[in-house]
Write an enzyme that holds these catalytic residues in place. Structure first.
Site, PDB file in Angstrom:
ATOM      1  N   HIS A 135       0.837  -1.196   0.000  1.00  0.00           N
ATOM      2  CA  HIS A 135       0.000   0.000   0.000  1.00  0.00           C
ATOM      3  C   HIS A 135       0.873   1.248   0.000  1.00  0.00           C
ATOM      4  O   HIS A 135       1.851   1.331   0.731  1.00  0.00           O
ATOM      5  CB  HIS A 135      -0.883   0.030   1.248  1.00  0.00           C
ATOM      6  N   CYS A 204       0.706   1.904  -5.841  1.00  0.00           N
ATOM      7  CA  CYS A 204      -0.197   2.654  -6.706  1.00  0.00           C
ATOM      8  C   CYS A 204       0.339   4.046  -7.000  1.00  0.00           C
ATOM      9  O   CYS A 204       1.169   4.589  -6.288  1.00  0.00           O
ATOM     10  CB  CYS A 204      -1.610   2.725  -6.123  1.00  0.00           C
ATOM     11  N   ARG A 213       0.629   2.573 -11.818  1.00  0.00           N
ATOM     12  CA  ARG A 213       1.417   1.894 -10.790  1.00  0.00           C
ATOM     13  C   ARG A 213       2.837   2.449 -10.830  1.00  0.00           C
ATOM     14  O   ARG A 213       3.330   2.830 -11.889  1.00  0.00           O
ATOM     15  CB  ARG A 213       1.479   0.383 -11.055  1.00  0.00           C
TER      16      ARG A 213
END
Lengths: 236, 62
Positions: A135, A204, A213
């Site tokens: 993340h 991301c 990405r």
């Protein structure tokens, strides 16, 4: 002069509408607090748990010099269990306290507890590409500082027997979500030519979006048995 | 709405306040425990993998 009854019903409508607005506003504030703060609390908890699990597992089994899991009864190293941690990762560029467990597979549930290893890609230190997702925002923001990675930065993976020190090869590369070739054994556009021991990190881009990405590639620079202590990148 | 709940709570003002506070806490707990964990993957912050058609990845739970 309107009748008292219609004034009362108008008041009721206005009051109910205001109460609904306040309720929705409170819900939104609570949800933002959940996404920004509470997911981080949960992820930090889960990551601590994962690292503690690994440390106790590693303390029970004697360190073997091979890269594979030494307790495997079969000839090949035992497969990683889905959603379970099998290694820790440290990136000094992200801070000296930055340590996250690496768990098997990249499902949403797994990535809520730490970094996720793309199933089917190489193990740490293996020939091929050890690919890991994390993340950028929410759930502890592990890869928040991803764009700060620079060539030569160390990415240190510990699988309980060996410290693997990877070196970032180039600045993060931006691509589209469908570009799966970036986690190939010899990642496309990485600048690597021919087989080797590589590492790929994905997160991301933009920070709060999902249209693209960010990819970082590294190659294995050094290995060191755990028994010999931490690698120089962590002690220096 | 809230007036209607208040009127239907038993006891005097103090008892009602305590019950109301418990109700609020129960609602917040249910939100954090069940509703928000369900809703959060619908946001794009979890899309961190390269996975072709976002199937089976860390996407929005497709």
């Amino acid at each position: 002069m309107p009748s008292p009854l219609s004034v009362r019903s108008l008041r009721l409508v206005v009051r109910t509408f205001s109460e609904l607005c306040i309720t929705v506003g409170t819900l939104i504030v609570l949800f933002v607090a959940y996404v920004l703060l509470w997911t981080g609390v949960k992820a930090a908890d889960a990551a601590d748990d994962g690292i503690a699990t690994l440390n106790s597992r590693w303390a029970r089994q004697p360190a073997a010099p091979s890269a594979g899991a030494p307790s495997a009864p079969s000839a090949s190293p035992s497969p990683y269990r889905d959603g379970k941690p099998f290694a820790t990762m440290r990136i000094p560029r992200f801070g000296s306290g930055w340590e996250w467990p690496v768990l098997e597979n990249t499902e949403a549930r797994t990535l809520q507890k730490g970094l996720g290893h793309y199933s089917g890609t190489a193990r740490p230190g293996e020939s091929g590409n050890f690919a890991v997702a994390g993340h950028r925002r929410t759930y502890g923001d592990p890869f928040k500082d991803f764009p700060k990675l620079r060539p030569g930065d160390a990415v240190i993976v510990n699988d309980g027997t060996t410290w693997f020190t990877y070196r970032i090869a180039k600045e993060p590369y931006r691509t589209v979500p469908t570009d799966t070739a970036v986690v190939d054994p010899v990642p496309r556009r990485s600048g690597f030519e021919g087989p080797g021991r590589y590492l790929t990190l994905t997160t991301c881009e933009p920070e709060w979006g999902s249209s693209h990405r960010l990819i970082a590639w590294a190659h294995l620079d050094a290995t060191r048995p755990v028994s010999e202590g931490k690698p120089p990148d962590l002690t220096g | 709405m809230y007036g209607w709940i208040w009127r239907h709570l038993p006891g005097n003002a103090w008892v009602r306040s305590v019950i109301a506070l418990l109700l609020v806490l129960a609602v917040v707990y249910a939100l954090f425990q069940y509703v928000f964990p369900w809703a959060e993957p619908l946001l794009p912050f979890g899309d961190v993998t390269v996975d072709g058609a976002s199937a089976g990845g860390a996407g929005a739970g497709q």
